[in-house]
Every structure is written in structure tokens, then in C-alpha cells.
Design an enzyme around this catalytic site. Sequence first.
Site, PDB file in Angstrom:
ATOM      1  N   LYS A 284       0.279  -4.292  -0.522  1.00 31.71           N
ATOM      2  CA  LYS A 284       0.085  -2.994  -1.149  1.00 31.71           C
ATOM      3  C   LYS A 284       1.409  -2.230  -1.224  1.00 31.71           C
ATOM      4  O   LYS A 284       2.327  -2.484  -0.434  1.00 31.71           O
ATOM      5  CB  LYS A 284      -0.902  -2.149  -0.329  1.00 31.71           C
ATOM      6  CG  LYS A 284      -2.310  -2.671  -0.257  1.00 31.71           C
ATOM      7  CD  LYS A 284      -3.153  -1.776   0.640  1.00 31.71           C
ATOM      8  CE  LYS A 284      -4.585  -2.258   0.716  1.00 31.71           C
ATOM      9  NZ  LYS A 284      -5.307  -2.071  -0.563  1.00 31.71           N
ATOM     10  N   ARG A 358     -14.351  -8.555   0.002  1.00 33.60           N
ATOM     11  CA  ARG A 358     -15.424  -9.421  -0.490  1.00 33.60           C
ATOM     12  C   ARG A 358     -15.410 -10.788   0.196  1.00 33.60           C
ATOM     13  O   ARG A 358     -16.440 -11.454   0.285  1.00 33.60           O
ATOM     14  CB  ARG A 358     -15.329  -9.554  -2.007  1.00 33.60           C
ATOM     15  CG  ARG A 358     -14.120 -10.284  -2.537  1.00 33.60           C
ATOM     16  CD  ARG A 358     -13.868  -9.999  -4.004  1.00 33.60           C
ATOM     17  NE  ARG A 358     -13.360  -8.646  -4.204  1.00 33.60           N
ATOM     18  CZ  ARG A 358     -13.065  -8.134  -5.399  1.00 33.60           C
ATOM     19  NH1 ARG A 358     -13.243  -8.865  -6.495  1.00 33.60           N
ATOM     20  NH2 ARG A 358     -12.611  -6.912  -5.501  1.00 33.60           N
TER      21      ARG A 358
END
Length: 503
Positions: A284, A358
Site C-alpha cells: 500500500k 477474501r
Amino acid sequence: MRNPLPPVPATLLDIEVAGELRRGVPTARLVAAPDNDDVEPLEIEGVRITGKAGDVQTVPGDGTRWVAGLGGGEPKEYRKTGAALVRAVNSALAEDLEAFGGSGWRSPRPEAKPRMSQSGGKAFRAVQLALPEEASGEHVTELVLGLLLGGYRYKVSGDDPKPSVRTVRLVGEDSALPELVARASVLAAATALTRDLANTPSNVKTPAWLADTAARVAGPRVEVTVRDEKWLAAEGFGGVLAVGGGSARPPRLIEMAYKPSGAAPHLLLVGKGITFDTGGLSIKPAEGMHLMRTDMAGGAAVIAAIRAVAALGLPVRVTALVPCAENHVSGSSYRPGDIVRHYGGKTTEVGNTDAEGRMVLADALAYGIRRFTPDYVVDAATLTGAMKVSLGLRTGGLFASDDSLAAAVVSAGSRVGEAWWRMPLVEDYAENVRGEFGDVRQTPGGPGGITAALFLREFTAGLPWAHLDIAGPARSEKNYDEVVPGATGFAARTLVELAASLG
């Protein structure tokens, strides 16, 4: 030396129920706004009262000290007003203590005499307010939520905590008032615990810490089992192990079970427990990465919800699973292009290591459904930035394979002050999830929130399932309603109320 970490769970103020006002206790008054502009505003001790929801005004004299506006008197306005009132009271308390002795405050000994302000008045630690006659049970619930949560604070500091009001006395004649206050207090405690866990800094909050803390706070009616990395490897939790593989802090799976006698429906809750998220090799940007301590807010909500369900003694069986991992960067990090085998055998093509939520949810969903055969499945996760773009920062995204379950989530949220908006599971994008080199693709093309939900659906075995994407409302940078800066605790109350509606 005092531990600078706040306690988990946090201690909230007490709500007392009384039949009449008590002399000598500072009093607040709740006032609705005028119905129209032609009505002359109320005036107390020379102060014109607006009645606007959340507008708290201080008035002079020995009687009423604060007047808090209720706006049009909607239940949600009671919540906003309760939060604003407790903030105003805490501010006044700090000013009173500052006026007669210094900026710090230490909890006085029980036997100590009440300290006196310079003006001769006792330093107060309680406030009372009379409920309007028209206040229904829903109004009381919302007011209590605001009072309990509006003054929530989380700060790691070597200084003594700032002073805050200890007790609010609600004065009313409704015989149901004690029960309403007790239930609302459990809901508020669930929200506060979710905030506590999500706010805890990640140098403290390892997967092991989160698991151990969940076991400690669960309560006597909840069974907790913590699965370590060796168990995860033996059982084939490839998604959790891949995400956690880059960290020196190994992953965990938290299993929590509430099994009341005779309960028929069985609700499986699954919460994302990423204790810190660097993005992994798909790292990130530095700006905003510090906020990733709250990337386990979905898992925190699930932990707090099952604790509250048990505290309320709801007649529904609940199993909660929180896959915990730290998504870090090292030579053992998983890579874009890897193919990961999940619990149960389904394989995933990894496209972006920052789509780690996920990956761990897939394992937990597959395991929970095969192991526990629930009737309903709900997962909660700070999953996609797409939901922040779609719905902003105050509304949760809801995806569901079952219309009645979706309606139940929305209805539950509306009763406890949490807003949800149902998003579509567009079948035209389902084919995008199909893999070329594995069974499914982790990051297929198309709208991010929808395709993430479609990916998770692949692991739900056709059961009634709802996916709650709380990336937007899970944290806040400012006060609004009962929310304070930091983790908001969003989704915990909805999950408790949902369980209540199923029982």
C-alpha cells in the site's frame, strides 16, 4: 507503573433508572424543536433554546444546567442528543475540576469526601435527566446508546485519563425502563468492545493477542477454541497461511460457540481478522497505512456480537469464526501469480496480495459450513475501497444470496442505528471470477465490491448468505451521532439484532 493501554473491554458509564429527580444532582432537560417558525422558542434563564437535535446549551442557575435539543423527536435524534449531551457534561466536568485543583484527575478513594470547586459547589460525577412522556422504547434505546457511546475514548498514554461522568440517572415512570436500559447497555458494550479491539495498536495486537483477548472476554456461555498455525497447516487453510506467511507473527483461527439449549436456528458469523495490512508485496502507499490497525474491524464485530448474544441469552445458536493474520512483507510473503489451495480443496489464482481479506474469509467460510452446517451465514469485513466510493463513510454495503436474509439485516440495522444499503450480485460478472489456472480468480475485472462478493459466494455452498462490507463506516475521523474518531464499532449491533430476529 501504570499500563498505558486502555483496558479491554472499556468501562462505560452507568445508567441508573429512577422514578423522580434527586436534589443536588446536576440536571439536564430534553427539549424538542418548535414545530414551525411561528412558535416562539423556549427561553430558560435568559438563554434561547433552539431544540435542534444534538444542540446542548448551558443555562445558569441552580436548577437545570443543560438543555439538549431533540429536533423533531425521531428515535435517531435521541441517539444523537444523548451523545452530544454526555460530551457536554464531560467538558463541563473537566472545567469544574480544572477550576479548583489542576488539569489532571485521579479517581478519588471511595471514602474520600467530595471535593469542592472554587465557587463552593461539589465536583459532580453524575447527571440526571427526565424522559419526555412521549418517549417510546425505541427512543429510550437510542438515547442510551448515545449516552454510553458518545463519550467513548481510546488513548494510549502515560497520563491519567481525563475526567468523565460516571453515572446518568434516567427518570421515568415506564415499568419497562430497566429492561430497555439493560438491553441497550449490552448493545452499547458490543459496539465499545469492537472499538477497543480495532483501536488497539498493531504492535500489541498480534493474531495471538486477538485470539487470547477474544477468549478472555467471551463470557461464561461462549466456548472458545484457538487454532494455531500447525493446526491450520494440517487442515489445509491455504488462504490464511498464505496471507500470514510474510509475518513473524503466525496466524490464528478463533472459533467461538454459543449453544443454548433447544435453540433451532444456527447462525454462522465470519469476520475478517487482519491485525495489520501492509498490502504484502502489492504494498500500500505509506499515506493511510497507519489506519490498517482497524483492518480486523469485521472480526472484532463478530467477537463482540457473539459475546452480546450470549449475554442477552438469545434463543439462537451462533458460531463465530475469525481468521487472524498479519499481511506483511518478507521473503516468505505470498506473491501475485501464486495459486493457493483453500480449505476443502478449491484453488485461487492470486492477482494482488492486498486483496488478502477474501483469502482468509474463503477458508473460514468453507470450514464453517462444512464443519457446523449452519442455517444462515453472514460475514463482515473491511473488504474493499470500492464500497467507500459507492456508499461513503456512514453506510455499510450489503450483498446477499437470499432476499429474506437481506431484508432481516437491513431491518436489524435500522432498529439499532446502523444503515445498510443492498448492493447487487450481478450475475454478468460471475464468469469473471472463474479462473484460468485455478478454480477462481482473487481479483477479477469489474466493479470491485461486487466481484469481491461474488468471489466469496463461491465458498458458501448455496446457503442463505449475507456479506457485510464495512470498509467505509468501520472508522471515522470525527464525531457524529454516537461515533467518535477512530474505530466506530459498526456492524456489531446489527449482528446482535439480526440474531435476535432469527431466534
